[in-house]
Design an enzyme around this catalytic site. Structure first.
Site, PDB file in Angstrom:
ATOM      1  N   ASP A 144       1.218  -1.391   0.211  1.00 25.70           N
ATOM      2  CA  ASP A 144       0.014  -0.361   0.202  1.00 25.70           C
ATOM      3  C   ASP A 144       1.096   0.975  -0.204  1.00 25.70           C
ATOM      4  O   ASP A 144       2.045   1.065   0.212  1.00 25.70           O
ATOM      5  CB  ASP A 144      -0.286  -0.144   1.291  1.00 25.70           C
TER       6      ASP A 144
ATOM      7  N   GLU B 282      -2.367  17.238   7.185  1.00 30.05           N
ATOM      8  CA  GLU B 282      -1.843  18.438   5.949  1.00 30.05           C
ATOM      9  C   GLU B 282      -2.167  19.654   6.537  1.00 30.05           C
ATOM     10  O   GLU B 282      -1.263  20.996   5.680  1.00 30.05           O
ATOM     11  CB  GLU B 282      -2.863  17.796   4.390  1.00 30.05           C
TER      12      GLU B 282
ATOM     13  N   ALA C 146     -18.387  16.468   2.246  1.00 30.61           N
ATOM     14  CA  ALA C 146     -18.589  15.397   1.857  1.00 30.61           C
ATOM     15  C   ALA C 146     -18.941  16.351   0.488  1.00 30.61           C
ATOM     16  O   ALA C 146     -18.444  16.043  -0.908  1.00 30.61           O
ATOM     17  CB  ALA C 146     -19.137  13.926   2.043  1.00 30.61           C
TER      18      ALA C 146
ATOM     19  N   LYS D   9     -10.338  26.443   0.578  1.00 22.68           N
ATOM     20  CA  LYS D   9      -9.968  25.668   0.188  1.00 22.68           C
ATOM     21  C   LYS D   9     -10.176  24.323  -0.293  1.00 22.68           C
ATOM     22  O   LYS D   9     -10.498  24.077   0.433  1.00 22.68           O
ATOM     23  CB  LYS D   9      -7.693  25.456   0.848  1.00 22.68           C
TER      24      LYS D   9
ATOM     25  N   ASP E 236      -5.176  -3.602   6.746  1.00 22.28           N
ATOM     26  CA  ASP E 236      -5.944  -4.039   7.948  1.00 22.28           C
ATOM     27  C   ASP E 236      -7.789  -4.109   7.668  1.00 22.28           C
ATOM     28  O   ASP E 236      -7.998  -3.876   8.835  1.00 22.28           O
ATOM     29  CB  ASP E 236      -5.350  -2.493   8.309  1.00 22.28           C
TER      30      ASP E 236
END
Lengths: 681, 597
Positions: free
Chosen positions: A306, A347, A378, A394, A517
């Site tokens: 991954d 971030e 969302a 942003k 996982d």
């Protein structure tokens, strides 16, 4: 447990040694010995010589002292083999004991149908029961958090003292029996019956109670048994030839020859090597559900990795501000920082850090009445802040473009161009807009882990192909793949894509390893040949894989592969060594057997061993001592270096093949000198 | 050793090297049923054969069916040969009116020729009719060779095929081996041999007057020298010699090419009618290695790894040179007991130990022939191995003990060496940190079990039967030498029989024990070993092929060649060293101490 402290545990821990000494005698039981054909032959030989020795003891025949020593050393050979196995098991047993302590009787608060709780013993819990666990209590069994969030101390299982968060829903919902809740309260649905819990399985595994021979171990055992029969034939038929030649041999000498020839070195160490391989995994905090999985790890052709967490650090980081025309970089940095101050995502934090480092902007306090934080949703796919009349947003380029359109403005061409440059380079562009005007782009970059490129190069040298799995678009994926040096990548990967990739590789005859996982990883984990589930992962993932990494570190797949290879290499090297040893033993024993009748045969006594007796005894002693001498190697494993198969083979053939021919010549000679000077023969 | 001798040995090897590729390519085409230039003539014949025998040439066999077909064919043809031997007195082409062969000898001979051994407890020109020689013995020379080739091809297919259950069709492989490879080459080879003076006729034996009458010991009915009342042997004068005749050239070609080795004459390739000139000698040796060497190329071609084929060839070449060097060195050193006599090679004499060797071949070509015939499972001889120095004589013995895998018997050498490859790959393959793989096929428990069975049966038969012989009166009765040399003779016989070589150390007479024991050990050495070998092939064929990578065990490099050579030598040496140390090694040491037997 175990995990962390056993790394520091020395090979010759006195407690383990003492216990192994006792075990090596217990293991003399023929029923146990039968499982190891080579050593069983030695035991039978020792028994025969013992019986003959007892008969001789009353007959007062000459040569009794020699025969006694031979018999003793034959028994030592068997004992040393048992000792090697017991040593390997002992380390596991010590770990199992620590684990058992964690399994001490627990009390559970079972939730009844009416919502009340009752106190029951942990051993009474069954699959499906709901229990309430509060701070300070031990979780009574394996299960899944169905309500609440808590910090849990899992050090009993992982050895890691920092607490971990367990919460309902998502991929961090699995809890393990025997671990302790430190804060808060959770409701857990029990997923395994007593005796079948993770802890139970772990104890059984490290103890080696369920140890079954692995496929390769079985094949090697057949080879060793076959060689033993060949040598049995050679020695049994030697007596008729000796009689024909007028030089019949005693049973003591014949048994000595047989024991020296059959591959006792590898026969004695074979099971210890297997146990130690599992043990090494445990020391890396990886639990293999079967030895077969460890062997398969050595054979892996393809690694599915991954991207996030394995190849790159878990999160992207801001590396650059690229302002729109007419906007200064300071302006952009200021707005970006403001919008990110309340943003707790990695971030967001990295933007704050970059603004501070590059533009000297300090963090500001935004009190709740001054500023209104707009969290990411969302629907809008943007986040931002309304502060002091400034409306800052942003988000991804298309989301911001849509937002600007709604406000009647457009994204400048230059900004669009910057966005594309960043995307092509594998980064993630984040567009910042203020008061309906695009200020510029923040370059968020995946940071490839340090040293990972070199690891992949090593894997390539070993013939292992690495494939990066990522949800990113192909452009981004390609850029990161290039930077990390993986051989291939699968972009915009869905669980089904991953599954198809595994199956495709497997039809080509390749073995595939992966980590996972999430519950949606479970089918792929089950399909792969080596599936390493993260301990933090869901119960489904842990059930599907054949290994569990207690540290939940996906990079560990690389170490697992190395441990698998090391296990096979150790077996091969010691087998080669064992067989190569025979050459010297022939040159010691054959002339000694017949030099009495045919003194000319002393020409073969190239080691110039003192007497026939000392020659035979030296060979037998060497044969026994070499087992002890090689126990550390068997337990630690042959040193593994990543290199091509050709180079590895050359190296190991030289050390264990050529070395195996030479070492016994020296060893037998030295022992001969010693036993002569001690006057033993 | 002389420069001239070495030149001939190297020239021989160069010719083999040159033949390897064309032979290999041709055989690969034949067994893959691809077009060859012989097709216009042979395809109709082939089709007719299948029609008459109701064989479906497209039917593929699993390893079990392949084994059963092979065993049935061998059993029936062995029975036919036995019956032919027992009834030859009533059948045509028997100008010398030879009687039926006794039961145990007939069994021994039938087993011997069916198994490609060609051990000869009989004296060909004194007991076998022309019909028995041609329709019985030569027939088996063809078929036993064809069977060997079929088996090797089946094994190669097992390596090459991917997840397939079948190994080919036994009848088709055997038919094609005979029609395309053996028959055409034999026609050419027979003509070459005739050109050198090898005879080919059906005439009764010639009787000629001796130029110089000889005084010889009189031999009684029981084969022993007659002793007079004074205790001295009775001498008689011989004026006449019977010179055997027969269709030799046609037998000789297949005897060499099929690595059979059963001579028409008792003296085998030492007889001037079988092997008259140095050139015919050279040619006969080339015939022995032609097919086995070619098979290494066939292996490479059919498995898609030409370099692997050459790596196997290289391993064989190394063992070949070790053998021939030792034999040539030991024989040219001469006999230490004749110290003081001039044993140096010169223009006047070949020097060295010339006892039992033909003057027209000398030391080099005798040592080379002895090495080649035992590297392969041929067993033809042009000199008496029994008369070699102990070390020189140990070379053929050890060659057979290693399993005749130095090029080896037609087909048998190939599958024999491949079993060693499987074992080498298994032991050393682990050392690269992977489950051992051979050309992408994982070597697992079942393969190791069957390979070990193959390896085990061989010493089992040799060592046990030799041990019985060394202890029992019937085993010792026909021994002509005592001491370690006698033990070498016993060992050599059973090694040669089990290894299906057929060369004799001589010195060991035929009796009921040896006829039966040798008969059985030849059958064991052939068929008991073939079945596990085919089981390995079947198992390999069913496996997936793991694509090669940097981490794959290399089977194409000099390192692999070294490994293969070491494993072959170590396995062979470890098994037989104790027995050898009481045979040739002890004899060598005693000889240098001045004691002989």
């Amino acid at each position: 447990m175990s995990g962390k402290d056993s790394k520091s545990k020395s090979l010759w821990d006195t407690k383990i040694v003492r216990r192994a000494l006792l075990d090596s005698v217990i293991k003399l039981s023929p029923r146990t010995m039968m499982r190891n054909p080579v050593m069983f032959v030695v035991e039978v030989g020792s028994a025969i010589t013992t019986v003959l020795l007892l008969k001789e003891a009353f007959a007062h025949q000459p040569g009794f002292g020699f025969n006694l020593q031979i018999t003793l050393w034959l028994w030592f050979t068997v004992l040393f083999a048992n000792f090697a196995e017991a040593m390997a098991e002992g380390r596991g047993k010590a770990q199992a004991e620590t684990l058992r302590r964690a399994k001490s009787e627990t009390v559970a608060n079972r939730i009844l149908a009416n919502g009340n709780t009752e106190t029951v013993s942990g051993s009474k819990l069954r699959v499906g029961d709901l229990v309430l666990v509060s701070a300070g209590e031990i979780i009574p069994g394996d299960g899944e958090v169905v309500y609440g969030v808590a910090s849990v101390d899992e050090s009993a299982i992982t050895g890691e003292s920092a607490p971990v968060i367990r919460e309902s829903g998502g991929d961090r919902s699995a809890v393990t029996g025997g671990t302790r809740v430190l804060s808060d309260q959770i409701t857990v649905r029990i997923t395994s019956n007593p005796g079948e819990t993770f802890l139970d399985r772990m104890i059984a595994l490290v103890e080696g109670a369920e140890r079954q021979k692995t496929p390769n171990e079985i094949a090697l055992n057949i080879l060793l048994a076959g060689l033993t029969v060949v040598f049995l034939l050679a020695v049994v038929t030697l007596q008729p030839y000796a009689i024909y030649s007028g030089s019949p041999q005693t049973v003591f000498v014949l048994v000595s020859l047989l024991v020296c020839l059959i591959p006792t070195t590898i026969g004695a160490l074979l099971s210890a090597i297997g146990i130690a391989g599992m043990d090494r995994l445990v020391q890396h905090n990886v639990l293999a559900m079967s030895g077969r999985a460890v062997e398969a790890a050595g054979d892996v052709n393809t690694l599915l990795l991954d991207k996030t967490g394995t190849i790159t650090l878990g999160n992207r980081q801001a590396t650059e501000f690229m302002a729109a025309p007419g906007v200064s970089n300071d302006q952009l940095a200021d707005s970006a920082q403001l919008s990110s101050l309340p943003d707790e995502t990695p971030e967001g934090r990295s933007i704050v850090v970059l603004a501070k480092e590059k533009y000297g902007l300090r963090g500001r306090e935004l009190s709740a009445n001054q500023a209104q934080f707009v969290p990411f949703s969302a629907q809008t796919r943007m986040s931002g802040v309304n502060f002091d009349g400034r409306v800052i947003r942003k988000g991804a380029v298309d989301a911001i473009a849509k937002y600007l359109n709604e406000g009647g403005s457009v994204l400048p061409k230059e900004v669009q161009a910057n966005v594309e440059t960043i995307a092509r380079s594998g980064g993630t562009p984040l567009v910042v807009a203020e008061n309906n005007r695009a200020l510029g782009v923040v370059h968020l970059k995946d940071i490839v882990k340090g040293g990972i490129r070199e690891r992949f190069a090593q894997l390539r040298a070993m013939g292992i192909r690495t494939i990066m799995i990522t949800g990113d678009n192909p452009l981004t994926a390609a850029a990161i793949a290039r930077e990390a040096g993986v051989d291939d990548f699968l972009a915009q990967a869905t669980p089904k894509d991953k599954m198809d990739l595994i199956k495709r590789e497997q039809t080509e005859g390749k073995l595939v390893a992966m980590t996972g996982d999430g519950t949606n990883d479970a089918p792929a984990l089950a399909q792969s040949d080596v599936g390493v589930a993260m301990n933090t992962g869901t119960q489904a993932a842990k059930e599907a894989g054949n290994m569990v990494d207690l540290d939940s570190n996906p990079t560990k797949l690389l170490e697992i592969v190395e441990i698998g290879k090391q296990l096979l290499m150790t077996r091969g090297s010691l087998t080669t060594f064992s067989i190569a040893n025979d050459v010297a033993k022939y040159f010691a024993i054959i002339p000694a057997m017949f030099a009495g009748t045919f003194p000319v045969l002393n020409a073969l006594n190239i080691m110039h061993l003192a007497t026939p007796q000392s020659a035979i005894l030296s060979a037998v002693i060497f044969n026994a001592l070499i087992i002890i001498a090689l126990i550390p190697l068997a337990l630690r494993g042959v040193k593994y270096r990543p290199m091509s198969a050709e180079a590895l083979l050359r190296r190991n053939l030289l050390i264990y093949g050529a070395g195996g021919v030479i070492v016994p010549f020296i060893g037998i000679k030295v022992i001969d000198v010693i036993i002569r000077s001690l006057g033993l023969v | 050793m002389t420069l001239n001798g070495w030149f001939q040995i190297l020239l021989y090897f160069a010719v083999i090297l040159l033949l390897t590729k064309p032979m290999g390519v041709f055989m690969a085409r034949v067994f893959s049923r691809e077009k060859t230039w012989l097709d216009p003539v042979l395809r109709p014949v082939e089709r007719l054969i299948y029609k008459l025998t109701c064989v479906d040439e497209n039917h593929e066999m699993r390893w079990t069916e392949y084994s059963i077909a092979m065993l049935l064919f061998s059993a029936v043809s062995m029975l036919l040969l036995y019956l032919l031997e027992r009834t030859q007195q009533w059948l045509p082409l028997n100008p010398q009116k030879f009687a039926a062969i006794p039961q145990d000898l007939a069994f021994n001979t039938a087993a011997s020729f069916t198994t490609n051994t060609n051990w000869q407890f009989y004296t060909g020109e004194q007991v076998m009719s022309y019909l028995t020689q041609m329709a019985g013995l030569a027939f088996h020379n063809f078929t036993s060779a064809a069977v060997g080739m079929a088996l090797a091809v089946a094994f190669i297919r097992g390596i090459a095929r991917r997840e397939k259950d079948t190994l080919g069709n036994f009848w088709v492989d055997m038919t094609r081996a005979t029609l395309w490879v053996l028959a055409p080459l034999c026609v050419v080879a027979s003509l070459v041999l005739v050109s050198q003076g090898v005879i080919q006729n059906f005439r009764p034996y010639d009787s000629v007057k001796l130029v110089e009458p000889q005084q010889v010991q009189k031999v009684g009915q029981d084969g022993k020298p007659v002793v007079g009342p004074d205790g001295k042997p009775v001498m008689e004068k011989v004026n006449e010699q019977v010179i055997a005749q027969g269709p030799i050239a046609s037998q000789e070609a297949i005897k060499q090419l099929g690595t059979n080795g059963g001579g028409f004459m008792n003296a085998n390739s030492a007889h001037p009618f079988e092997n008259p000139t140095p050139f015919s000698n050279f040619f006969e040796m080339v015939l022995i290695f032609a097919i086995p060497a070619g098979f290494t190329y066939t292996l490479g071609r059919m498995t898609g790894s030409q370099r692997h084929g050459w790596a196997v060839f290289a391993a064989m070449a190394v063992l070949f040179f070790v053998g021939v060097t030792t034999a040539y060195w030991a024989e040219s050193r001469g006999n230490p007991l004749l110290a003081g006599t001039d044993q140096q090679a010169s223009t006047m004499q070949p020097g060295g130990n010339m006892e039992g060797k033909e003057v027209r071949f000398g030391i080099a070509n005798s040592a080379l022939f002895a090495t080649v015939t035992t590297d392969a499972s041929c067993g033809a001889v042009n000199s008496a191995h029994d008369s070699y120095t102990p070390l020189g004589g140990m070379v053929p013995l050890v060659n057979i003990m290693l399993g005749e895998i130095v090029f080896g018997g037609v087909g048998a050498g190939m599958y024999g060496v491949l079993i060693f490859v499987v074992i080498s790959v298994f032991i050393a393959g682990l050392m690269v940190g992977r489950t051992p793989e051979y050309l992408g096929k994982k070597i697992e428990a079942y393969d190791v079990k069957m390979a070990m069975l193959y390896v085990l049966i061989f010493p089992l038969a040799i060592l046990v039967l030799s041990a019985i012989s060394a202890l029992t009166p019937s085993g010792l009765a026909t021994l002509s030498n005592a001491g370690p040399h006698g033990l070498s003779e016993i060992l050599y016989a059973f090694t040669s029989g089990t290894g299906n070589n057929g060369s004799a150390f001589a010195g060991l007479g035929s009796n009921r024990w040896y006829n039966l024991a040798m008969g059985f050990t030849m059958l064991i050495g052939r068929f008991l070993m073939i079945v596990p070998m085919l089981a390995v092939a079947g198992s390999l064929g069913r496996k997936k092929i793991v694509p090669p990578s940097q981490g794959t065990f290399p089977v194409t490099t000099p390192l692999f060649t070294t490994l293969l050579v070491s494993v072959i030598i170590i396995v062979g040496a470890l098994t037989f060293f104790p027995a050898l140390s009481l045979g040739p090694i002890l004899e060598h040491l005693l000889m240098h101490a001045g004691k002989t037997f």
